[in-house]
Scaffold this motif. Sequence first.
Motif, PDB file in Angstrom:
ATOM      1  N   VAL A 170     -41.824 -24.742 -18.891  1.00  0.00           N
ATOM      2  CA  VAL A 170     -41.080 -24.758 -17.618  1.00  0.00           C
ATOM      3  C   VAL A 170     -40.352 -23.435 -17.420  1.00  0.00           C
ATOM      4  O   VAL A 170     -40.385 -22.850 -16.330  1.00  0.00           O
ATOM      5  CB  VAL A 170     -40.104 -25.956 -17.565  1.00  0.00           C
ATOM      6  CG1 VAL A 170     -39.119 -25.812 -16.408  1.00  0.00           C
ATOM      7  CG2 VAL A 170     -40.881 -27.265 -17.438  1.00  0.00           C
ATOM      8  N   GLU A 171     -39.698 -22.938 -18.450  1.00  0.00           N
ATOM      9  CA  GLU A 171     -38.973 -21.668 -18.327  1.00  0.00           C
ATOM     10  C   GLU A 171     -39.917 -20.501 -18.021  1.00  0.00           C
ATOM     11  O   GLU A 171     -39.559 -19.602 -17.268  1.00  0.00           O
ATOM     12  CB  GLU A 171     -38.144 -21.389 -19.576  1.00  0.00           C
ATOM     13  CG  GLU A 171     -36.922 -22.267 -19.692  1.00  0.00           C
ATOM     14  CD  GLU A 171     -36.055 -22.270 -18.430  1.00  0.00           C
ATOM     15  OE1 GLU A 171     -35.708 -21.186 -17.916  1.00  0.00           O
ATOM     16  OE2 GLU A 171     -35.715 -23.364 -17.948  1.00  0.00           O
ATOM     17  N   ALA A 172     -41.127 -20.513 -18.583  1.00  0.00           N
ATOM     18  CA  ALA A 172     -42.101 -19.460 -18.286  1.00  0.00           C
ATOM     19  C   ALA A 172     -42.540 -19.520 -16.830  1.00  0.00           C
ATOM     20  O   ALA A 172     -42.874 -18.489 -16.235  1.00  0.00           O
ATOM     21  CB  ALA A 172     -43.317 -19.582 -19.209  1.00  0.00           C
TER      22      ALA A 172
ATOM     23  N   ILE B  92     -46.822 -25.609  -9.252  1.00  0.00           N
ATOM     24  CA  ILE B  92     -47.215 -25.536 -10.654  1.00  0.00           C
ATOM     25  C   ILE B  92     -47.096 -26.946 -11.214  1.00  0.00           C
ATOM     26  O   ILE B  92     -46.068 -27.603 -11.028  1.00  0.00           O
ATOM     27  CB  ILE B  92     -46.320 -24.571 -11.449  1.00  0.00           C
ATOM     28  CG1 ILE B  92     -46.493 -23.142 -10.929  1.00  0.00           C
ATOM     29  CG2 ILE B  92     -46.651 -24.658 -12.944  1.00  0.00           C
ATOM     30  CD1 ILE B  92     -45.581 -22.121 -11.576  1.00  0.00           C
ATOM     31  N   ALA B  93     -48.158 -27.411 -11.856  1.00  0.00           N
ATOM     32  CA  ALA B  93     -48.147 -28.734 -12.476  1.00  0.00           C
ATOM     33  C   ALA B  93     -48.385 -28.580 -13.969  1.00  0.00           C
ATOM     34  O   ALA B  93     -49.265 -27.828 -14.395  1.00  0.00           O
ATOM     35  CB  ALA B  93     -49.209 -29.631 -11.853  1.00  0.00           C
TER      36      ALA B  93
ATOM     37  N   ILE C 257     -48.874 -16.209 -15.955  1.00  0.00           N
ATOM     38  CA  ILE C 257     -48.832 -17.045 -14.749  1.00  0.00           C
ATOM     39  C   ILE C 257     -48.980 -16.163 -13.509  1.00  0.00           C
ATOM     40  O   ILE C 257     -49.762 -16.469 -12.598  1.00  0.00           O
ATOM     41  CB  ILE C 257     -47.529 -17.859 -14.712  1.00  0.00           C
ATOM     42  CG1 ILE C 257     -47.539 -18.864 -15.868  1.00  0.00           C
ATOM     43  CG2 ILE C 257     -47.331 -18.542 -13.368  1.00  0.00           C
ATOM     44  CD1 ILE C 257     -46.206 -19.473 -16.172  1.00  0.00           C
ATOM     45  N   ALA C 258     -48.257 -15.057 -13.473  1.00  0.00           N
ATOM     46  CA  ALA C 258     -48.355 -14.127 -12.342  1.00  0.00           C
ATOM     47  C   ALA C 258     -49.776 -13.588 -12.215  1.00  0.00           C
ATOM     48  O   ALA C 258     -50.313 -13.489 -11.109  1.00  0.00           O
ATOM     49  CB  ALA C 258     -47.361 -12.981 -12.507  1.00  0.00           C
ATOM     50  N   TRP C 259     -50.393 -13.250 -13.351  1.00  0.00           N
ATOM     51  CA  TRP C 259     -51.770 -12.748 -13.333  1.00  0.00           C
ATOM     52  C   TRP C 259     -52.707 -13.787 -12.734  1.00  0.00           C
ATOM     53  O   TRP C 259     -53.557 -13.468 -11.897  1.00  0.00           O
ATOM     54  CB  TRP C 259     -52.224 -12.378 -14.754  1.00  0.00           C
ATOM     55  CG  TRP C 259     -53.662 -12.007 -14.817  1.00  0.00           C
ATOM     56  CD1 TRP C 259     -54.201 -10.782 -14.572  1.00  0.00           C
ATOM     57  CD2 TRP C 259     -54.759 -12.881 -15.099  1.00  0.00           C
ATOM     58  NE1 TRP C 259     -55.579 -10.838 -14.683  1.00  0.00           N
ATOM     59  CE2 TRP C 259     -55.937 -12.117 -15.021  1.00  0.00           C
ATOM     60  CE3 TRP C 259     -54.853 -14.231 -15.417  1.00  0.00           C
ATOM     61  CZ2 TRP C 259     -57.198 -12.658 -15.239  1.00  0.00           C
ATOM     62  CZ3 TRP C 259     -56.102 -14.775 -15.640  1.00  0.00           C
ATOM     63  CH2 TRP C 259     -57.251 -14.002 -15.550  1.00  0.00           C
ATOM     64  N   LEU C 260     -52.556 -15.064 -13.130  1.00  0.00           N
ATOM     65  CA  LEU C 260     -53.431 -16.123 -12.610  1.00  0.00           C
ATOM     66  C   LEU C 260     -53.236 -16.299 -11.105  1.00  0.00           C
ATOM     67  O   LEU C 260     -54.214 -16.399 -10.352  1.00  0.00           O
ATOM     68  CB  LEU C 260     -53.168 -17.436 -13.347  1.00  0.00           C
ATOM     69  CG  LEU C 260     -54.040 -18.626 -12.942  1.00  0.00           C
ATOM     70  CD1 LEU C 260     -55.527 -18.320 -13.069  1.00  0.00           C
ATOM     71  CD2 LEU C 260     -53.672 -19.849 -13.781  1.00  0.00           C
ATOM     72  N   LEU C 261     -51.996 -16.300 -10.646  1.00  0.00           N
ATOM     73  CA  LEU C 261     -51.737 -16.443  -9.206  1.00  0.00           C
ATOM     74  C   LEU C 261     -52.327 -15.272  -8.419  1.00  0.00           C
ATOM     75  O   LEU C 261     -52.966 -15.466  -7.377  1.00  0.00           O
ATOM     76  CB  LEU C 261     -50.230 -16.554  -8.953  1.00  0.00           C
ATOM     77  CG  LEU C 261     -49.580 -17.852  -9.409  1.00  0.00           C
ATOM     78  CD1 LEU C 261     -48.063 -17.718  -9.394  1.00  0.00           C
ATOM     79  CD2 LEU C 261     -50.048 -19.020  -8.560  1.00  0.00           C
ATOM     80  N   GLU C 262     -52.125 -14.060  -8.908  1.00  0.00           N
ATOM     81  CA  GLU C 262     -52.667 -12.873  -8.229  1.00  0.00           C
ATOM     82  C   GLU C 262     -54.195 -12.876  -8.226  1.00  0.00           C
ATOM     83  O   GLU C 262     -54.825 -12.521  -7.228  1.00  0.00           O
ATOM     84  CB  GLU C 262     -52.151 -11.601  -8.903  1.00  0.00           C
ATOM     85  CG  GLU C 262     -50.677 -11.369  -8.680  1.00  0.00           C
ATOM     86  CD  GLU C 262     -50.090 -10.316  -9.615  1.00  0.00           C
ATOM     87  OE1 GLU C 262     -50.851  -9.633 -10.344  1.00  0.00           O
ATOM     88  OE2 GLU C 262     -48.847 -10.181  -9.632  1.00  0.00           O
TER      89      GLU C 262
ATOM     90  N   ALA D 132     -41.874 -17.710 -11.081  1.00  0.00           N
ATOM     91  CA  ALA D 132     -42.849 -17.768  -9.988  1.00  0.00           C
ATOM     92  C   ALA D 132     -42.200 -18.261  -8.698  1.00  0.00           C
ATOM     93  O   ALA D 132     -42.702 -18.002  -7.601  1.00  0.00           O
ATOM     94  CB  ALA D 132     -44.031 -18.661 -10.365  1.00  0.00           C
ATOM     95  N   GLY D 133     -41.097 -18.982  -8.819  1.00  0.00           N
ATOM     96  CA  GLY D 133     -40.403 -19.486  -7.639  1.00  0.00           C
ATOM     97  C   GLY D 133     -41.138 -20.612  -6.935  1.00  0.00           C
ATOM     98  O   GLY D 133     -40.847 -20.912  -5.781  1.00  0.00           O
TER      99      GLY D 133
END
Length: 179
Positions: free
Chosen positions: A27-29, A3-4, A94-99, A33-34
Amino acid sequence: MKIAILAGGKSSRFGRDKAEIFLPLVVEACRPAGLPIVVVGRTSLSSITSDVTFLPDALPGQGPLGGIVTLFREVSEPVLLLACDLPDLRYDAIAWLLETWQAHSEESGLVVARTDEGNICLEPLFAIYTPACLELAEDMLRGGKRSMHHLLERMGVAKILLPDSMIPQLRNVNTPDPP
């Protein structure tokens, strides 16, 4: 995947350093994602712990496109790219975008789109980029072009519609006055 977070702007419309205020929230959000987190455009921020990598801007004054060039000169894997001024961002987006990226194509980039009064608007700073964009971004900067939208058009990335429930999370802050 990393993540950048782009945090190299001058914050001229805001009147003070937006990253000082909003970067810790972004950053906290991202932490759940790990994934490794890289902040582009800064050397440090006292409120951020040492598990975040800071990457100084190699091309100051070139906007987000310069940040992408700086990033991919150092990183050789896909990156979920975010702006630092997204105070409402939560991990679910963020999880939605990665998935979504994994489901559509892990070989090309992906940009999120949203609807705004019937128009489609791209969100270039809530997207996944691959190192394949580096050469094109460098060529654009050499030609005096800094448009992220132009980069996305030339890359031919997948464009995915953001669920309406997540649109408020992408509100970025450009002035100190509340919307």
